[in-house]
Design a protein around this motif. Structure first.
Motif, mmCIF file in Angstrom:
data_model
loop_
_atom_site.group_PDB
_atom_site.id
_atom_site.type_symbol
_atom_site.label_atom_id
_atom_site.label_comp_id
_atom_site.label_asym_id
_atom_site.label_seq_id
_atom_site.Cartn_x
_atom_site.Cartn_y
_atom_site.Cartn_z
ATOM 1 N N GLU A 188 9.898 -16.365 7.057
ATOM 2 C CA GLU A 188 10.392 -14.992 6.917
ATOM 3 C C GLU A 188 9.255 -13.992 7.051
ATOM 4 O OE1 GLU A 188 13.721 -13.889 6.510
ATOM 5 O OE2 GLU A 188 13.890 -15.950 7.271
ATOM 6 N N ARG A 189 8.114 -14.354 6.492
ATOM 7 C CA ARG A 189 6.947 -13.464 6.582
ATOM 8 C C ARG A 189 6.503 -13.318 8.027
ATOM 9 N NH1 ARG A 189 1.586 -14.144 6.902
ATOM 10 N NH2 ARG A 189 0.240 -12.560 5.966
ATOM 11 N N GLN A 190 6.490 -14.437 8.778
ATOM 12 C CA GLN A 190 6.096 -14.382 10.179
ATOM 13 C C GLN A 190 7.035 -13.490 10.991
ATOM 14 O OE1 GLN A 190 3.389 -15.611 11.703
ATOM 15 N NE2 GLN A 190 2.621 -16.399 9.758
ATOM 16 N N LYS A 191 8.325 -13.544 10.640
ATOM 17 C CA LYS A 191 9.308 -12.690 11.336
ATOM 18 C C LYS A 191 9.063 -11.214 11.060
ATOM 19 C CE LYS A 191 13.032 -16.142 11.146
ATOM 20 N NZ LYS A 191 14.341 -16.466 10.525
ATOM 21 N N GLY A 230 0.359 -5.150 14.427
ATOM 22 C CA GLY A 230 -1.043 -5.420 14.087
ATOM 23 C C GLY A 230 -1.225 -6.704 13.303
ATOM 24 N N GLY A 231 -0.147 -7.471 13.088
ATOM 25 C CA GLY A 231 -0.246 -8.750 12.393
ATOM 26 C C GLY A 231 -0.185 -8.662 10.888
ATOM 27 N N LEU A 232 0.209 -7.505 10.341
ATOM 28 C CA LEU A 232 0.314 -7.352 8.895
ATOM 29 C C LEU A 232 1.767 -7.416 8.448
ATOM 30 C CD1 LEU A 232 -2.274 -4.490 8.195
ATOM 31 C CD2 LEU A 232 -2.613 -6.960 8.059
ATOM 32 N N ASP A 233 1.954 -7.858 7.184
ATOM 33 C CA ASP A 233 3.289 -7.969 6.594
ATOM 34 C C ASP A 233 3.661 -6.629 5.962
ATOM 35 O OD1 ASP A 233 5.584 -8.530 5.222
ATOM 36 O OD2 ASP A 233 4.792 -10.217 4.094
ATOM 37 N N PRO A 234 4.741 -5.968 6.393
ATOM 38 C CA PRO A 234 5.106 -4.652 5.840
ATOM 39 C C PRO A 234 5.396 -4.689 4.342
ATOM 40 C CG PRO A 234 6.885 -5.545 7.197
ATOM 41 C CD PRO A 234 5.697 -6.404 7.427
ATOM 42 N N VAL A 235 5.950 -5.822 3.859
ATOM 43 C CA VAL A 235 6.232 -5.925 2.423
ATOM 44 C C VAL A 235 4.928 -5.937 1.641
ATOM 45 C CG1 VAL A 235 7.214 -7.395 0.613
ATOM 46 C CG2 VAL A 235 8.402 -7.142 2.797
ATOM 47 N N GLU A 236 3.957 -6.749 2.087
ATOM 48 C CA GLU A 236 2.668 -6.820 1.405
ATOM 49 C C GLU A 236 1.949 -5.473 1.474
ATOM 50 O OE1 GLU A 236 0.498 -10.025 3.127
ATOM 51 O OE2 GLU A 236 1.834 -11.589 2.351
ATOM 52 N N VAL A 237 2.032 -4.811 2.632
ATOM 53 C CA VAL A 237 1.364 -3.496 2.782
ATOM 54 C C VAL A 237 2.000 -2.478 1.851
ATOM 55 C CG1 VAL A 237 0.984 -1.572 4.379
ATOM 56 C CG2 VAL A 237 0.591 -3.920 5.151
ATOM 57 N N GLN A 268 -3.011 3.602 8.952
ATOM 58 C CA GLN A 268 -3.250 2.608 10.008
ATOM 59 C C GLN A 268 -2.651 1.260 9.633
ATOM 60 O OE1 GLN A 268 -4.648 3.202 13.121
ATOM 61 N NE2 GLN A 268 -3.789 1.143 13.467
ATOM 62 N N ARG A 269 -2.753 0.894 8.333
ATOM 63 C CA ARG A 269 -2.158 -0.367 7.869
ATOM 64 C C ARG A 269 -0.637 -0.313 7.979
ATOM 65 N NH1 ARG A 269 -2.887 -1.192 2.513
ATOM 66 N NH2 ARG A 269 -2.591 -3.444 2.692
ATOM 67 N N CYS A 270 -0.065 0.857 7.705
ATOM 68 C CA CYS A 270 1.389 1.019 7.837
ATOM 69 C C CYS A 270 1.828 0.836 9.286
ATOM 70 C CB CYS A 270 1.823 2.394 7.333
ATOM 71 S SG CYS A 270 1.656 2.603 5.541
ATOM 72 N N ILE A 271 0.999 1.353 10.223
ATOM 73 C CA ILE A 271 1.314 1.206 11.641
ATOM 74 C C ILE A 271 1.187 -0.249 12.072
ATOM 75 C CG2 ILE A 271 0.517 1.779 13.987
ATOM 76 C CD1 ILE A 271 -0.375 4.524 12.819
ATOM 77 N N ASP A 272 0.096 -0.940 11.633
ATOM 78 C CA ASP A 272 -0.142 -2.331 12.017
ATOM 79 C C ASP A 272 0.945 -3.266 11.483
ATOM 80 O OD1 ASP A 272 -2.389 -1.591 13.359
ATOM 81 O OD2 ASP A 272 -3.795 -2.133 11.763
#
Length: 321
Positions: free
Chosen positions: A250-253, A258-265, A297-301
């Motif tokens: 699910e995390r990979q989906k 940018g390769g970051l997880d929106p939930v974690e960010v 930038q993290r939000c965009i990635d």
């Protein structure tokens, strides 16, 4: 009853011969000891006693040979006896009555896996039927009709099935199959201790378990309870592993461009930025420019925020119009 009486008479005869042979050997050893002592103490003066002891020693040697011949005859007779539950249950017959399993070469893991797979494909339905039985007599009869099931492959399949049932939360069914798993494992252990093919001794297990004393039954039940606990532990580990794999999928989906997880960010954002996404407010102007740039930038990635999303959305609508 007649068979049991013959067995008892045979065993009695064997014990008497063993006892007679041991007693003769003891007397001979004692006589030889006296001879040596006399030869050292009175090499000349005790000539008459010396001759008497020599004659006695020779007589005891002849008796010893006679006892050994009788024992040898009894062993030959023992080898020709038909095997049955009564003969198998006697320790003295465990090696001669059954064909001892030949020394087998150690199988590789690949060979074991292939053998197990082939066996299961052929007999899975029969193994499951055995796993669902409960009464001792029913189990014994079914194995008598299907002796090929008395093997390691059946035991291994039942173990895996127990874990599968526990994972599926079919607890009562797991406990039923666990009982039959321990039955099979006890039979295999008995075969190892007697060094015979398991198919040759499973009847002895059922004879013993059906007339078992309290200590033997407690041993069986203790092993059964310990096995069920091991199954629960294995099932728990398997469920936890499956959950981790599912969460990772699910995390990979969810990963953004940018390769970051929106939930974690999102969870790592300052409260004011989290509020920004919750109520669609704009706190960027109130933040330190460097900090604001880093978080945006993290939000965009992560795909949590897509710049100019509304503009692009409006342009698409215009294009469609």
């Amino acid at each position: 009853q007649a068979r049991v009486e013959r067995m008892e008479q045979f065993q009695k005869e064997k014990e008497e011969l063993d006892k007679g042979c041991r007693e003769c050997k003891r007397k001979l050893a004692e006589c030889q000891k006296k001879l040596k002592e006399l030869e050292v103490a009175e090499p000349e003066g005790g000539k008459g006693e010396l001759e008497r002891l020599q004659a006695e020693a020779q007589q005891l040697k002849n008796e010893e040979k006679s006892w050994e011949n009788k024992l040898e005859e009894l062993k030959k007779k023992e080898k020709n006896m038909p095997w049955n539950v009564d003969t198998l249950s006697k320790d003295g017959f465990s090696k001669s009555v059954f064909n001892v399993k030949p020394e087998e070469k150690e199988e590789t893991e690949e060979q074991k896996e292939k053998k197990h797979k082939t066996f299961v494909e052929r007999y899975e339905k029969q193994i499951k039927h055995f796993g669902m039985l409960r009464r001792w007599d029913d189990s014994q009869k079914y194995l008598s009709d299907n002796p090929h099931l008395v093997c390691e492959e059946t035991a291994n399949y039942l173990v895996i099935w127990c874990i599968d049932l526990e994972v599926e939360e079919k607890h009562a069914l797991m406990e039923q199959v666990a009982h039959q798993t321990i039955v099979m494992q006890f039979i295999l252990e008995l075969a190892k201790s007697l060094k015979v093919d398991p198919r040759a001794c499973f009847r002895q297990f059922f004879t013993k378990i059906k007339t078992a004393d309290q200590q033997y039954m407690e041993g069986f039940n203790d092993e059964l309870e310990a096995f069920k606990e091991r199954v629960r532990g294995r099932a728990k580990v398997r469920i936890e592993k499956a959950m981790k794999e599912y969460e990772e999928e699910e995390r990979q989906k969810r990963l953004g461009p940018g390769g970051l997880d929106p939930v974690e960010v999102y969870e790592s954002l300052p409260p004011e930025l989290q509020k920004c996404f919750d109520v669609k407010d704009d706190p960027i102007s109130k933040m330190d420019p460097a900090e604001a740039k880093y978080h945006m930038q993290r939000c965009i990635d992560s795909g949590l925020w897509v710049p100019n999303a509304k503009t692009a959305e409006g342009g698409d609508k215009g294009g469609d119009g």
